[in-house]
Design a protein around this motif. Sequence first.
Motif, PDB file in Angstrom:
ATOM      1  N   HIS A   6      50.072 -42.589  26.986  1.00 63.55           N
ATOM      2  CA  HIS A   6      49.954 -44.018  26.650  1.00 63.55           C
ATOM      3  C   HIS A   6      49.292 -44.780  27.796  1.00 63.55           C
ATOM      4  O   HIS A   6      49.529 -44.477  28.961  1.00 63.55           O
ATOM      5  N   GLU A   7      48.471 -45.766  27.451  1.00 63.57           N
ATOM      6  CA  GLU A   7      47.762 -46.507  28.513  1.00 63.57           C
ATOM      7  C   GLU A   7      48.738 -47.204  29.467  1.00 63.57           C
ATOM      8  O   GLU A   7      48.421 -47.458  30.625  1.00 63.57           O
ATOM      9  N   LEU A   8      49.940 -47.520  29.005  1.00 64.03           N
ATOM     10  CA  LEU A   8      50.896 -48.209  29.868  1.00 64.03           C
ATOM     11  C   LEU A   8      51.754 -47.238  30.691  1.00 64.03           C
ATOM     12  O   LEU A   8      52.579 -47.656  31.492  1.00 64.03           O
ATOM     13  N   SER A   9      51.561 -45.938  30.475  1.00 67.19           N
ATOM     14  CA  SER A   9      52.391 -44.972  31.206  1.00 67.19           C
ATOM     15  C   SER A   9      51.889 -44.762  32.630  1.00 67.19           C
ATOM     16  O   SER A   9      50.699 -44.558  32.864  1.00 67.19           O
ATOM     17  N   LEU A  10      52.813 -44.798  33.570  1.00 69.99           N
ATOM     18  CA  LEU A  10      52.475 -44.503  34.970  1.00 69.99           C
ATOM     19  C   LEU A  10      52.992 -43.124  35.374  1.00 69.99           C
ATOM     20  O   LEU A  10      52.963 -42.773  36.549  1.00 69.99           O
ATOM     21  N   GLY A  11      53.525 -42.396  34.415  1.00 68.77           N
ATOM     22  CA  GLY A  11      54.089 -41.090  34.749  1.00 68.77           C
ATOM     23  C   GLY A  11      55.374 -41.243  35.537  1.00 68.77           C
ATOM     24  O   GLY A  11      56.057 -42.262  35.486  1.00 68.77           O
ATOM     25  N   MET A  12      55.674 -40.201  36.286  1.00 64.05           N
ATOM     26  CA  MET A  12      56.948 -40.145  37.004  1.00 64.05           C
ATOM     27  C   MET A  12      56.859 -40.919  38.321  1.00 64.05           C
ATOM     28  O   MET A  12      55.804 -40.980  38.951  1.00 64.05           O
ATOM     29  N   LEU A  13      57.998 -41.478  38.739  1.00 64.84           N
ATOM     30  CA  LEU A  13      58.045 -42.115  40.061  1.00 64.84           C
ATOM     31  C   LEU A  13      58.961 -41.294  40.981  1.00 64.84           C
ATOM     32  O   LEU A  13      59.531 -40.292  40.566  1.00 64.84           O
ATOM     33  N   GLY A  14      59.056 -41.737  42.223  1.00 64.33           N
ATOM     34  CA  GLY A  14      60.000 -41.109  43.137  1.00 64.33           C
ATOM     35  C   GLY A  14      59.363 -40.144  44.106  1.00 64.33           C
ATOM     36  O   GLY A  14      58.164 -40.214  44.389  1.00 64.33           O
ATOM     37  N   MET A  15      60.168 -39.217  44.606  1.00 69.72           N
ATOM     38  CA  MET A  15      59.753 -38.332  45.694  1.00 69.72           C
ATOM     39  C   MET A  15      58.436 -37.622  45.417  1.00 69.72           C
ATOM     40  O   MET A  15      57.593 -37.509  46.302  1.00 69.72           O
ATOM     41  N   HIS A  16      58.268 -37.109  44.188  1.00 72.11           N
ATOM     42  CA  HIS A  16      57.006 -36.464  43.823  1.00 72.11           C
ATOM     43  C   HIS A  16      56.337 -37.199  42.669  1.00 72.11           C
ATOM     44  O   HIS A  16      55.649 -36.592  41.849  1.00 72.11           O
ATOM     45  N   GLY A  38      63.991 -43.666  47.403  1.00 77.10           N
ATOM     46  CA  GLY A  38      63.631 -43.447  48.801  1.00 77.10           C
ATOM     47  C   GLY A  38      64.539 -44.293  49.674  1.00 77.10           C
ATOM     48  O   GLY A  38      65.700 -44.543  49.318  1.00 77.10           O
ATOM     49  N   ARG A  39      63.967 -44.764  50.798  1.00 80.85           N
ATOM     50  CA  ARG A  39      64.794 -45.596  51.687  1.00 80.85           C
ATOM     51  C   ARG A  39      65.242 -46.855  50.944  1.00 80.85           C
ATOM     52  O   ARG A  39      64.426 -47.672  50.533  1.00 80.85           O
ATOM     53  N   LEU A  40      66.571 -46.988  50.806  1.00 76.69           N
ATOM     54  CA  LEU A  40      67.110 -48.035  49.930  1.00 76.69           C
ATOM     55  C   LEU A  40      66.752 -49.444  50.383  1.00 76.69           C
ATOM     56  O   LEU A  40      66.367 -50.286  49.578  1.00 76.69           O
ATOM     57  N   ASP A  41      66.863 -49.702  51.693  1.00 77.54           N
ATOM     58  CA  ASP A  41      66.674 -51.090  52.134  1.00 77.54           C
ATOM     59  C   ASP A  41      65.210 -51.516  52.067  1.00 77.54           C
ATOM     60  O   ASP A  41      64.884 -52.689  52.222  1.00 77.54           O
ATOM     61  N   ILE A  48      59.376 -45.455  49.353  1.00 79.19           N
ATOM     62  CA  ILE A  48      58.662 -44.598  48.400  1.00 79.19           C
ATOM     63  C   ILE A  48      57.173 -44.870  48.293  1.00 79.19           C
ATOM     64  O   ILE A  48      56.464 -44.142  47.614  1.00 79.19           O
ATOM     65  N   ASN A  49      56.657 -45.918  48.952  1.00 78.96           N
ATOM     66  CA  ASN A  49      55.202 -46.048  48.957  1.00 78.96           C
ATOM     67  C   ASN A  49      54.581 -45.413  50.196  1.00 78.96           C
ATOM     68  O   ASN A  49      53.382 -45.464  50.388  1.00 78.96           O
TER      69      ASN A  49
END
Lengths: 158, 556
Positions: B245-255, B283-286, B548-549
């Motif tokens: 879907h055009e709005l899908s960014l796939g998975m987030l997070g560590m990988h 990732g780092r919470l704060d 996480i960025n």
Amino acid sequence: MKHIISVLVENKPGVLARIAGLFSARGYNITSLAVSETLDSETSYMTMVVEAEDERVLEQIKKQLNKLIDVITVTDFTKREHVERELILVKVNCSTKDKEKLETVLRKFLGKLIQHKENIAIIEAVGEQEQIKNLLESLKPFGIRELVRTGRLAIAST
Amino acid sequence: MTGAEILIECLRREGVKVMFGYPGGAVLPIFDKLYDADIKFILTRHEQAAAHAADGYARATGKVGVCIATSGPGATNLTTGIATAYMDSIPLVAITGQVKTFLIGNDAFQEADVTGVTRPITKHNYLVKKTEDLARIIREAFYIASTGRPGPVLIDIPVDVQQKDVEFIWPKEINIRGYKPTLFGHPGQIKKAAKLIAQAKRPIIYAGGGVISAGAHQELKALAEKIRAPVTMTLMGLGGFPGEHELSLGMLGMHGTAYANHAIMEADLIIACGARFDDRVTGRLDAFAPHAKIIHIDIDPASISKNVKVDVPIVGDAKNILGQLIEEIKKLPDTRDWLKTIEQWKRRHPLTYKDKDDGKIKPQYVIEQLYYLTKGEAIIATEVGQNQMWAAQWYRYEYPRTFISSGGLGTMGFGFPASIGAKVGNPDRQVFDIAGDGSIQMNIQELATCVCNKINVKVIILNNGYLGMVRQWQELFYKKRYSHTCLYNPDFVKLAESYGAVGIRVVKKEEVCSALEKALSIDNTVFIDIHIDPEENVFPMVPAGEAINRMIGGMA
Ligand SMILES: Cc1ncc(C[n+]2csc(CCOP(=O)(O)OP(=O)(O)O)c2C)c(N)n1
Ligand SMILES: [Mg+2]
């Protein structure tokens, strides 16, 4: 900060273990715990004093307790009008000549002498935390040998 | 009826068509009744695999999975499977035999305190003391396992309880006073959420496994399209929103993808749905999502504000709540600029890998080819490690219940038995296990289960000769000191053949597609042993404890 929480649970084997397990698995601190049947023999009240560094932890504790299937209700007395008491039994040194002194202290701090033999006195007291603290403080000079307490109990005012 | 007969009758009434398990002394009365019961029974070769197979069946079909084992070692062998299901909120009923009631607590032969052992890894469990209670307990167990936040429920049944003859009474209704899951979102909270959405400039939907377990994928798509917000998914959420879907960014997070992680860090509104802000995601919470207000939709109140502070919590069933929300939203946010920015990120920083012409097979290439070959229609189970992450990144999951992976516990050895369960539940679908050479050896005995029961699954072994994911961490964070991560593997082709399955070895890139095609044409279980570039890593990657960025191989 300490909070009194009263948990109404199914009176079934293993329920205490579930609650104890929850506290140890999630690293929550429990200061005291009193368990007994309610008017209905199928349920029990577990009144516990828990230590939570902040509101978030307290909320988590309540939510996690509520998640247990055998937990029926969770009452947090922190923000609720309530009456609370604790019962303690104290064993102190007391020779015959000190007995009168002890009785004066007990009158002042609402303790009750329930046994005195072989220079040992056993005292009972029921009260709020402040009262109990004061009594224990004033008993110190006699030499406290042993202390048992029920932990705090609470009941909502209305 | 005897307790064993009551059990079978109750399972029938609960609609159980298939069970996975392994016999032993303390379940003999039950197995005697299974001999001619109208329930398909799959004998696995290890109890752990029975639990994973029941779990895979549940994940792929949405029904409650059922497994059974004997007392003591049988029951303790189930525990990894139970814990796996617990961490991923999978509905499972595990039945175990127990020593006779009068022997409990005596250290009797094959006695273990199974309700004690499984207390922290089940949603609830029961030790049945009286045959008279059995029917009620079984009804409650299925109800608890499948409602609210789903999870495994264990029923421990002593031998004498299985044997005793009592009148069978099917409880008409279930009444558990301490268990009343919330179904609908609070209207006041829905209003607040709708207002936040209308004001948002950079909203993002963060979808987890809860979307799939609630069957809320259509509502999720409708919401995303209505408010024109991008959607990113957790590992457990893959398939909850169409990957193409055009709005899908796939998975987030560590990988996750670089653009998903950037989008969530830049967002001004996160709509979390059936996800729990796990540390592999935040990732780092704060440093997580510093500009964002958060709406959190979850069936489990304890998941809300556990890790991050939430502005609008909405407790209830995701399908209902998303429906309520779609109806409530009247004013739409303008997200055109936001989507344009994201489109640029997608174009500049796509998922990539370096495919040199050195003849080495890249694992990402294998998964891509599998995707094209199966047109995205297969059910993909995974093991744990690099194989799992490549499977998550490079196959596009269009439908819910097509990606089956141990997310929360990360259990090596899960994928193969789970793929068996998925195939049993979906005999007409193509089912793959994407495996590592390490993980596959943790339940490799299940080749026998496949062959004996003609359960036709295809196992792709991404054979790198390493415990690859651990080796990757050693390479990046432990100065390439490869401590005990190099494997000495058996000949997987011969091994498969020795069980009566088919083995195919692939060592050249040109052979990958034809091998996959050949495997699909074979009506048997096939091990496709693909020798991949042994030192290929999974990128992008967020080092543990980083924001996480700040990804290795992501965007600067
Ligand atoms: C039961 C279990 N033991 C240990 C681990 C730790 N672990 C995570 S990934 C991994 C390596 C997996 O190796 P392999 O299956 O070959 O997969 P690869 O990463 O090479 O694709 C290990 C040991 C685990 N997740 N599960
Ligand atoms: Mg490997």
